[in-house]
Design a protein around this motif. Structure first.
Motif, short mmCIF file in Angstrom:
data_model
loop_
_atom_site.label_atom_id
_atom_site.label_comp_id
_atom_site.label_asym_id
_atom_site.label_seq_id
_atom_site.Cartn_x
_atom_site.Cartn_y
_atom_site.Cartn_z
N VAL A 76 0.84 -1.20 0.00
CA VAL A 76 0.00 0.00 0.00
C VAL A 76 0.88 1.25 0.00
O VAL A 76 0.58 2.23 -0.70
N GLY A 77 1.97 1.23 0.74
CA GLY A 77 2.89 2.35 0.74
C GLY A 77 3.49 2.61 -0.63
O GLY A 77 3.58 3.75 -1.08
N VAL A 78 3.88 1.54 -1.32
CA VAL A 78 4.41 1.68 -2.68
C VAL A 78 3.35 2.28 -3.60
O VAL A 78 3.62 3.18 -4.40
N ALA A 79 2.12 1.78 -3.48
CA ALA A 79 1.03 2.29 -4.32
C ALA A 79 0.78 3.77 -4.07
O ALA A 79 0.59 4.55 -5.00
N LEU A 80 0.81 4.17 -2.80
CA LEU A 80 0.54 5.56 -2.47
C LEU A 80 1.67 6.50 -2.87
O LEU A 80 1.42 7.64 -3.27
N VAL A 81 2.89 6.03 -2.79
CA VAL A 81 4.03 6.89 -3.12
C VAL A 81 4.27 6.97 -4.62
O VAL A 81 4.45 8.05 -5.18
N LEU A 82 4.25 5.84 -5.31
CA LEU A 82 4.61 5.83 -6.72
C LEU A 82 3.44 6.07 -7.67
O LEU A 82 3.63 6.64 -8.75
N PHE A 83 2.25 5.63 -7.30
CA PHE A 83 1.14 5.65 -8.25
C PHE A 83 -0.10 6.38 -7.73
O PHE A 83 -1.20 6.12 -8.17
N ARG A 84 0.08 7.30 -6.79
CA ARG A 84 -1.08 7.95 -6.17
C ARG A 84 -1.86 8.80 -7.17
O ARG A 84 -1.30 9.28 -8.16
N PRO A 85 -3.14 8.98 -6.89
CA PRO A 85 -3.96 9.83 -7.77
C PRO A 85 -3.50 11.28 -7.68
O PRO A 85 -2.88 11.69 -6.70
N ARG A 86 -3.83 12.02 -8.71
CA ARG A 86 -3.50 13.44 -8.71
C ARG A 86 -4.33 14.15 -7.66
O ARG A 86 -5.43 13.74 -7.34
N GLY A 87 -3.81 15.29 -7.21
CA GLY A 87 -4.58 16.12 -6.31
C GLY A 87 -5.69 16.81 -7.09
O GLY A 87 -5.67 16.89 -8.31
N ARG A 88 -6.64 17.29 -6.38
CA ARG A 88 -7.76 17.95 -7.04
C ARG A 88 -7.49 19.42 -7.30
O ARG A 88 -8.36 20.16 -7.68
N GLY A 89 -6.28 19.84 -7.06
CA GLY A 89 -5.95 21.23 -7.30
C GLY A 89 -6.23 22.08 -6.08
O GLY A 89 -6.74 21.59 -5.06
N PRO A 90 -5.91 23.31 -6.15
CA PRO A 90 -6.13 24.17 -4.99
C PRO A 90 -7.64 24.35 -4.74
O PRO A 90 -8.43 24.47 -5.64
N THR A 91 -7.97 24.32 -3.47
CA THR A 91 -9.36 24.53 -3.11
C THR A 91 -9.56 25.98 -2.67
O THR A 91 -8.65 26.60 -2.10
N ARG A 92 -10.73 26.47 -2.90
CA ARG A 92 -11.02 27.86 -2.52
C ARG A 92 -11.47 27.89 -1.08
O ARG A 92 -12.24 27.07 -0.63
N LYS A 93 -10.96 28.85 -0.37
CA LYS A 93 -11.36 29.04 1.02
C LYS A 93 -12.64 29.86 1.06
O LYS A 93 -12.81 30.79 0.28
#
Length: 96
Positions: free
Chosen positions: A78-95
């Motif tokens: 799971v650590g390998v999956a999260l570090v190497l193949f993690r999904p992209r972030g959703r970008g900056p969120t508005r406050k």
């Protein structure tokens, strides 16, 4: 149906889904948008499914050490999956 059986089925489904994406080179659009590439999405799901299968399988092996080794191996995958193949972030969120 027991919790272990459901976990095993979920792991098998994720594993097959990941292999299918890697072999066929296509996947659902929503998942493809979430990752940098379809290869990353395939490996992410494959590793999570394999980790779940190893963890559930380790619960049924005799001895205390084998279950612990299976759990450590699953967490490492799971650590390998999260570090190497993690999904992209959703970008900056508005406050607000």
């Amino acid at each position: 149906m027991s919790t272990e059986a459901l976990g095993g089925l979920a792991g098998l489904a994720l594993f097959i889904f990941g292999v299918r994406m890697l072999v066929l080179g296509r996947g659902p659009e929503m998942i493809a948008r979430s990752f940098r590439s379809l290869r990353d999405a395939g490996f992410y799901h494959l590793l999570f499914g394999l980790a779940l299968l190893i963890y559930v399988g380790g619960l049924h092996l005799p001895g205390a050490v084998t279950g612990q080794v299976a759990a450590v191996l699953a967490v490492a995958l799971v650590g390998v999956a999260l570090v190497l193949f993690r999904p992209r972030g959703r970008g900056p969120t508005r406050k607000a």
